[in-house]
Write a protein that holds these residues in place. Structure first.
Motif, mmCIF file in Angstrom:
data_model
loop_
_atom_site.group_PDB
_atom_site.id
_atom_site.type_symbol
_atom_site.label_atom_id
_atom_site.label_comp_id
_atom_site.label_asym_id
_atom_site.label_seq_id
_atom_site.Cartn_x
_atom_site.Cartn_y
_atom_site.Cartn_z
ATOM 1 N N ARG A 1 -4.834 11.382 -80.261
ATOM 2 C CA ARG A 1 -4.714 12.762 -78.996
ATOM 3 C C ARG A 1 -3.768 11.537 -78.535
ATOM 4 O O ARG A 1 -3.054 12.002 -77.881
ATOM 5 C CB ARG A 1 -6.278 12.784 -78.430
ATOM 6 N N ILE A 2 -4.351 10.338 -77.790
ATOM 7 C CA ILE A 2 -3.301 9.216 -77.114
ATOM 8 C C ILE A 2 -2.184 9.227 -77.845
ATOM 9 O O ILE A 2 -1.447 9.654 -76.533
ATOM 10 C CB ILE A 2 -4.348 7.447 -77.311
ATOM 11 N N LEU A 3 -2.066 9.282 -78.938
ATOM 12 C CA LEU A 3 -0.195 9.074 -79.528
ATOM 13 C C LEU A 3 0.513 10.492 -79.062
ATOM 14 O O LEU A 3 1.346 9.930 -78.777
ATOM 15 C CB LEU A 3 -0.740 8.583 -81.054
ATOM 16 N N ASN B 1 -0.278 5.596 -66.721
ATOM 17 C CA ASN B 1 -2.148 5.422 -67.949
ATOM 18 C C ASN B 1 -2.755 6.478 -67.208
ATOM 19 O O ASN B 1 -3.477 7.309 -67.694
ATOM 20 C CB ASN B 1 -2.085 4.532 -67.564
ATOM 21 N N ALA B 2 -2.980 6.996 -65.725
ATOM 22 C CA ALA B 2 -3.827 7.712 -65.276
ATOM 23 C C ALA B 2 -3.580 9.250 -65.662
ATOM 24 O O ALA B 2 -4.820 10.095 -65.882
ATOM 25 C CB ALA B 2 -4.095 7.879 -63.791
ATOM 26 N N ASP B 3 -2.376 9.553 -65.862
ATOM 27 C CA ASP B 3 -1.717 10.861 -65.945
ATOM 28 C C ASP B 3 -2.472 10.912 -67.493
ATOM 29 O O ASP B 3 -3.363 11.860 -67.882
ATOM 30 C CB ASP B 3 -0.445 11.468 -66.123
ATOM 31 N N GLY C 1 -8.451 13.135 -71.802
ATOM 32 C CA GLY C 1 -10.021 13.252 -71.725
ATOM 33 C C GLY C 1 -10.565 12.065 -71.226
ATOM 34 O O GLY C 1 -11.948 12.507 -72.358
ATOM 35 N N LEU C 2 -9.915 11.149 -71.040
ATOM 36 C CA LEU C 2 -10.787 9.930 -70.888
ATOM 37 C C LEU C 2 -10.424 8.838 -70.073
ATOM 38 O O LEU C 2 -10.189 9.866 -69.131
ATOM 39 C CB LEU C 2 -9.589 8.636 -72.615
ATOM 40 N N THR C 3 -11.275 8.321 -69.550
ATOM 41 C CA THR C 3 -11.416 7.540 -68.430
ATOM 42 C C THR C 3 -9.678 6.556 -68.509
ATOM 43 O O THR C 3 -9.142 6.320 -69.504
ATOM 44 C CB THR C 3 -12.197 6.643 -68.329
ATOM 45 N N THR C 4 -9.248 6.010 -67.428
ATOM 46 C CA THR C 4 -8.855 5.314 -67.230
ATOM 47 C C THR C 4 -8.701 3.958 -67.465
ATOM 48 O O THR C 4 -7.691 3.807 -68.625
ATOM 49 C CB THR C 4 -8.075 5.708 -66.052
ATOM 50 N N ALA C 5 -10.000 3.245 -67.639
ATOM 51 C CA ALA C 5 -9.949 2.433 -68.360
ATOM 52 C C ALA C 5 -10.669 2.087 -69.835
ATOM 53 O O ALA C 5 -9.450 1.751 -70.488
ATOM 54 C CB ALA C 5 -11.690 1.585 -67.825
ATOM 55 N N THR C 6 -11.519 3.172 -70.191
ATOM 56 C CA THR C 6 -11.027 3.654 -72.243
ATOM 57 C C THR C 6 -10.012 3.627 -72.514
ATOM 58 O O THR C 6 -9.611 3.405 -73.971
ATOM 59 C CB THR C 6 -11.830 5.201 -72.431
ATOM 60 N N CYS C 7 -8.812 4.517 -72.155
ATOM 61 C CA CYS C 7 -7.744 4.905 -72.182
ATOM 62 C C CYS C 7 -6.844 3.668 -72.636
ATOM 63 O O CYS C 7 -6.016 3.274 -73.045
ATOM 64 C CB CYS C 7 -6.789 5.663 -71.489
ATOM 65 N N TRP C 8 -6.995 2.772 -71.353
ATOM 66 C CA TRP C 8 -6.408 1.420 -71.025
ATOM 67 C C TRP C 8 -7.002 0.415 -72.532
ATOM 68 O O TRP C 8 -5.865 -0.395 -72.641
ATOM 69 C CB TRP C 8 -6.426 0.885 -69.854
ATOM 70 N N ARG C 9 -7.966 0.592 -72.475
ATOM 71 C CA ARG C 9 -8.231 -0.259 -73.787
ATOM 72 C C ARG C 9 -7.986 -0.156 -74.912
ATOM 73 O O ARG C 9 -7.286 -0.330 -75.953
ATOM 74 C CB ARG C 9 -9.795 -0.340 -73.427
ATOM 75 N N ARG C 10 -7.769 1.304 -75.129
ATOM 76 C CA ARG C 10 -7.376 1.762 -76.635
ATOM 77 C C ARG C 10 -6.089 1.533 -77.153
ATOM 78 O O ARG C 10 -5.236 1.576 -77.789
ATOM 79 C CB ARG C 10 -8.071 3.460 -77.099
ATOM 80 N N ILE C 11 -5.072 1.712 -75.834
ATOM 81 C CA ILE C 11 -3.922 1.292 -75.833
ATOM 82 C C ILE C 11 -3.631 -0.292 -76.371
ATOM 83 O O ILE C 11 -2.476 -0.979 -77.222
ATOM 84 C CB ILE C 11 -3.104 1.977 -74.778
ATOM 85 N N GLU C 12 -4.655 -0.700 -75.186
ATOM 86 C CA GLU C 12 -4.262 -2.418 -76.080
ATOM 87 C C GLU C 12 -4.093 -2.746 -77.183
ATOM 88 O O GLU C 12 -3.821 -3.431 -77.365
ATOM 89 C CB GLU C 12 -4.853 -3.078 -74.588
ATOM 90 N N LYS C 13 -5.636 -2.675 -77.634
ATOM 91 C CA LYS C 13 -5.560 -2.590 -78.910
ATOM 92 C C LYS C 13 -4.805 -1.763 -80.236
ATOM 93 O O LYS C 13 -4.340 -2.244 -80.940
ATOM 94 C CB LYS C 13 -7.384 -1.454 -79.416
ATOM 95 N N MET C 14 -3.895 -0.999 -79.666
ATOM 96 C CA MET C 14 -2.765 -0.304 -80.386
ATOM 97 C C MET C 14 -1.676 -1.398 -80.374
ATOM 98 O O MET C 14 -1.074 -1.484 -81.576
ATOM 99 C CB MET C 14 -3.495 1.064 -80.353
ATOM 100 N N GLN C 15 -1.611 -1.958 -79.459
ATOM 101 C CA GLN C 15 -0.691 -3.181 -78.789
ATOM 102 C C GLN C 15 -0.581 -3.977 -80.091
ATOM 103 O O GLN C 15 0.523 -4.354 -80.429
ATOM 104 C CB GLN C 15 -0.254 -2.816 -77.451
#
Length: 152
Positions: free
Chosen positions: A9-11, A22-24, A30-44
């Protein structure tokens, strides 16, 4: 890396609008900003997400011609590929370089302002590339589909 539904969904949202904050993105996914950022960092970190890029419409800047040049190289020289690729990278109008297995060894996408400019590039820079055995040119007429989106 195994992607779950949240990662996909993020991708999908990133592919639709890579410039969003990142907030948008978090809100849309449907995530918190912190959770979304952690997932993006993991995918990076895993190499799944390699960055965000600006896509520039070079035609809007006056580059009207695109030609795909296919090359068969003289492979009697063991450094033919390396030397050809090194020289091709130095041609500013070459916007893409691909290598292949098969009859075609290398494909270059070349842009030019007009046909006279293309002819000048071809004669002065392309024909002087090393180890060319055979070449073929395809002039782009239209792009029917041009997408980097994946079916996630």
């Amino acid at each position: 890396m195994q992607l779950d539904d949240v990662d996909r969904r993020i991708l999908r949202h990133l592919m639709a609008d890579p410039a969003q904050s990142n907030a948008d993105l978090a809100e849309r996914a449907g995530l918190t900003t912190a959770t979304c950022w952690r997932r993006i960092e993991k995918m990076q970190a895993e190499g799944v997400l390699q960055g965000r890029q600006a896509i520039i419409n070079w035609r809007a800047l006056g580059w009207e011609v695109e030609v795909s040049l296919r090359f068969t190289l003289d492979k009697t020289n063991p450094r033919a590929f390396d030397q050809f690729l090194e020289a091709a990278r130095k041609v500013p109008e070459v916007i893409e370089i691909q290598t292949f297995l098969g009859q075609t060894d290398v494909r270059l996408n070349v842009i030019a302002r007009d046909m006279a400019h293309y002819q000048q590039i071809y004669r002065s820079q392309i024909l002087s590339l090393p180890h060319i055995q055979e070449t073929d040119a395809l002039m782009l007429i239209s792009k029917v589909k041009d997408s980097t989106e994946l079916p996630l």
